[in-house]
Design a protein around this motif. Structure first.
Motif, PDB file in Angstrom:
ATOM      1  N   LEU A  30       0.808  -1.099  -0.126  1.00 24.42           N
ATOM      2  CA  LEU A  30      -0.024   0.000   0.097  1.00 24.42           C
ATOM      3  C   LEU A  30       1.015   1.216   0.090  1.00 24.42           C
ATOM      4  O   LEU A  30       0.566   2.385  -0.559  1.00 24.42           O
TER       5      LEU A  30
ATOM      6  N   ASP B  69      -0.347  -4.446  -7.535  1.00 21.96           N
ATOM      7  CA  ASP B  69      -1.750  -4.806  -6.861  1.00 21.96           C
ATOM      8  C   ASP B  69      -2.099  -6.309  -6.290  1.00 21.96           C
ATOM      9  O   ASP B  69      -1.914  -7.095  -7.323  1.00 21.96           O
TER      10      ASP B  69
ATOM     11  N   THR C 210      -4.736  -5.695  -1.172  1.00 19.04           N
ATOM     12  CA  THR C 210      -4.828  -4.097  -1.653  1.00 19.04           C
ATOM     13  C   THR C 210      -6.232  -3.941  -2.575  1.00 19.04           C
ATOM     14  O   THR C 210      -6.867  -2.674  -2.503  1.00 19.04           O
TER      15      THR C 210
ATOM     16  N   TYR D 298      -8.864  -3.675  -0.306  1.00 11.03           N
ATOM     17  CA  TYR D 298      -9.150  -2.322   0.456  1.00 11.03           C
ATOM     18  C   TYR D 298      -9.703  -1.277  -0.292  1.00 11.03           C
ATOM     19  O   TYR D 298     -10.506  -0.703  -0.015  1.00 11.03           O
ATOM     20  N   ARG D 299      -9.073  -1.125  -1.543  1.00 14.76           N
ATOM     21  CA  ARG D 299      -9.772  -0.126  -2.396  1.00 14.76           C
ATOM     22  C   ARG D 299     -11.238  -0.358  -2.852  1.00 14.76           C
ATOM     23  O   ARG D 299     -12.003   0.593  -2.869  1.00 14.76           O
TER      24      ARG D 299
END
Lengths: 303, 330
Positions: B268, B280, B284, B287-288
């Motif tokens: 991140l 990526d 992650t 999370y996005r």
């Protein structure tokens, strides 16, 4: 022991290294020196950058020693109110979180150390299972948000209150204490709470100190929980301040600085912040390192 | 290794107090056993209440909270979602090309981390073990442990500074007449950078358990090997490595268990939209999608998938090592 050198069966001992082993020792020394250099060089370089001039950094001239020595960048960071505010937040969050964590971990470790306790296996299992399976980011985020813990210190302290590894280290230590002392205290009429406070804890100063270190370093270093659960800049710990600098989300420095001054120092503000953030850890590190090592050993052997 | 034992207890405290020895393995049914345990140890149990509450709320409730992977979730609504939607979110990510890209990236980074970050501490520990001068050994150890104590933000900051176009790495490339490389923006460089910084941060600290295991190897085994004419190298191969094998296997199982959860926080901090093609990973990405785009159910489905794979990996690694070498975590 008599060792006769013979070409077919070379006998080696610590006192009589073979030529091959001597070469190995030399190579080994070189490799380990490289390890030291590679580990330390980034630190030295960052410190040198933090004191260097912008032009010299851009030209890639800074290596081991500051070039174009100046303290402007330090002044800019020192004058940034938000930096100090976030630094203070880090101290506050670390103290509160460590206190909560120590209270819960000590209590539970003490309970788990009582071998005769009915249901002890279940209580250990409850903790150990969470080492291998966790709820994951999203359910945790949803939970903390709906508990209304966002933007409070509890969002950082409560979800990390017990590290199972630390719990097992402490449990192992309590188990190694002799039962007889506690039994004697019991006969003298002390309650369980009294025994824990007056007998067990005074005998466990070493492990308590180690645990305080474990927790406080991890809370000091943590950033992601705060990044996730704190919405306002004035609530951020200094690690998030640094993260925002790195990500280019903020420029750092105070608003009063001229744009020229800002652009001139934007790059080494990062270096200065890195130095100032890691300074407390670097200062205590030489003194506390052995506690960490012994704590990890205890946990690994018993856990 | 033995734990430090304290001196002998004072005389007179050796005998267990008679009140404490009801043999609770008699015919009494389980319920009386519990009642007796509660009456005797209620103070101990009371100390466990808050910690249990912690585990319940902050560990087990989120596990149950994963049901939102199969339920429609409204922000601000129940944390367990509104109504069942079956496997809709699972189907969604299985047909999402981005998911497969981040899945591949996860396997790549996890695999590279395992291949490099697992053996390097072993090698380093063996090298340290050969150092005869104690002060030198301790110095190298202290220095190599240092990065472990720094915040991951600082590690990322240092990494980015080192690799900046005006940083030392590009400076060194300049000696060979190489143009500055924009390491941070290049997808091709991300894996190297990630694994490199991971090694820098963890290799030294990783030696601790091996060095501890090395001290427990019986000196007589080396003596015997020497008498049999084993060279230094063969002693290492036949005595040292088998001696630290249990430690190696335990750590390997643990490493395999965290295979899927590759350094989320570090990625991140190090990645950017330009490097998403290689940087990526599942965590992650979820999370996005979850926190930044508010698709909580979709992200929870991906997270659950990751956690289940992690659990399967560690259980099967454990089973395999129990069958083949007889060492296991549980």
């Amino acid at each position: 022991m008599v060792s006769l050198p013979s070409p077919r069966k070379p006998r080696t001992s610590v006192n009589q290294p073979t030529p091959g082993y001597r070469v190995f020792q030399g190579v080994n020394g070189v490799i380990l020196t490289l390890v030291v250099v590679v580990t330390l060089y980034p630190f030295v370089n960052i410190v040198a950058r933090s004191f260097s001039g912008e032009r010299q950094i851009r030209a890639g001239e800074v290596t081991l020693w500051p070039k174009g020595f100046n303290l402007t960048t330090y002044e800019i960071v020192f004058n940034d109110g938000m930096f100090w505010r976030n630094y203070g937040n880090t101290v506050f969050y670390t103290v509160v979180s460590t206190a909560v964590a120590m209270a819960l971990t000590t209590c539970y470790a003490y309970v788990l150390s009582k071998k005769h306790l009915k249901g002890r296996g279940f209580l250990v299992g409850v903790a150990v299972f969470t080492m291998f399976f966790t709820g994951g980011l999203i359910p945790n985020y949803v939970l903390i948000t709906s508990l209304g813990l966002k933007n409070t210190v509890w969002a950082l302290a409560l979800p990390n209150a017990i590290s199972v590894f630390n719990l097992l280290v402490m449990k192992a230590f309590f188990e190694s204490l002799p039962d007889e002392l506690e039994e004697a205290a019991q006969i003298d009429g002390l309650s369980t709470y009294g025994i824990l406070r007056r007998i067990v804890l005074p005998l466990s100063k070493a492990v308590v100190a180690t645990m305080v270190l474990f927790y406080s370093v991890s809370f000091w270093n943590s950033w992601f929980s705060a990044f996730l659960y704190m919405d306002r800049t004035d609530l951020m710990p200094v690690t998030v301040y640094l993260r925002n600098l790195i990500a280019g989300a903020t420029q750092g420095g105070n608003a009063g600085a001229t744009t020229e001054q800002l652009s001139q120092t934007a790059a080494n503000i990062q270096a200065v912040t890195i130095v100032l953030t890691s300074l407390p850890i670097l200062c205590v590190y030489p003194f506390v390192q052995r506690y960490f090592v012994s704590g990890v050993m205890l946990g690994a052997v018993k856990g | 290794m033995s734990t430090p034992t304290t001196s002998a207890p004072p005389p007179g405290t050796q005998d267990p107090p008679p009140a404490k020895t009801p043999p609770h393995r008699t015919r009494s049914p389980a319920r009386t056993g519990w009642r007796r345990a509660l009456r005797r140890d209620w103070q101990l149990y009371s100390l466990a209440v808050l910690p249990l509450l912690f585990f319940l709320v902050f560990r087990y409730l989120p596990m149950i909270g994963n049901v939102i992977a199969f339920r429609r979730f409204e922000p601000g609504g129940s944390i367990l979602g509104e109504h069942w939607v079956g496997l809709r979110y699972v189907e969604m990510f299985l047909t999402d090309p981005t998911f497969w890209q981040v899945f591949r990236n996860t396997l790549w980074l996890g695999g590279l981390t395992l291949v490099f970050c697992f053996p390097i501490p072993i090698v380093l520990a063996l090298l340290l073990n050969e150092v005869r001068r104690r002060a030198l050994k301790r110095f190298v150890q202290s220095v190599s442990y240092l990065p472990h104590f720094l915040s991951i933000v600082i590690v990322a900051g240092i990494t980015l500074q080192m690799l900046a176009t005006d940083g030392p790495v590009n400076h060194m490339l300049g000696w060979f007449g190489h143009e500055p490389v924009r390491f941070i923006q290049e997808p091709d460089w991300f894996r190297t950078i990630y694994v490199g910084s991971e090694i820098w941060q963890t290799a030294g600290w990783g030696t601790i358990l091996y060095l501890a295991a090395l001290t427990t190897i019986d000196e007589d085994l080396y003596e015997a090997a020497r008498i049999d004419g084993a060279s230094r190298w063969r002693q290492t191969w036949h005595v040292t490595l088998p001696g630290i094998r249990p430690t190696m296997i335990t750590l390997l199982i643990l490493n395999i268990g965290t295979f899927m959860a590759v350094g989320f926080e570090k990625i991140l901090l190090l990645y950017n939209p330009l490097t998403y093609p290689t940087a990526d990973v599942i965590s992650t990405y979820l999370y996005r999608t979850g926190v930044e785009s508010n698709s909580f159910s979709y992200a929870a489905a991906i997270g659950l998938f990751e956690a289940v794979i992690g659990l399967i990996l560690i259980t099967s690694a454990n089973q395999m090592s129990r069958r083949t070498v007889g060492t296991s975590l549980w």
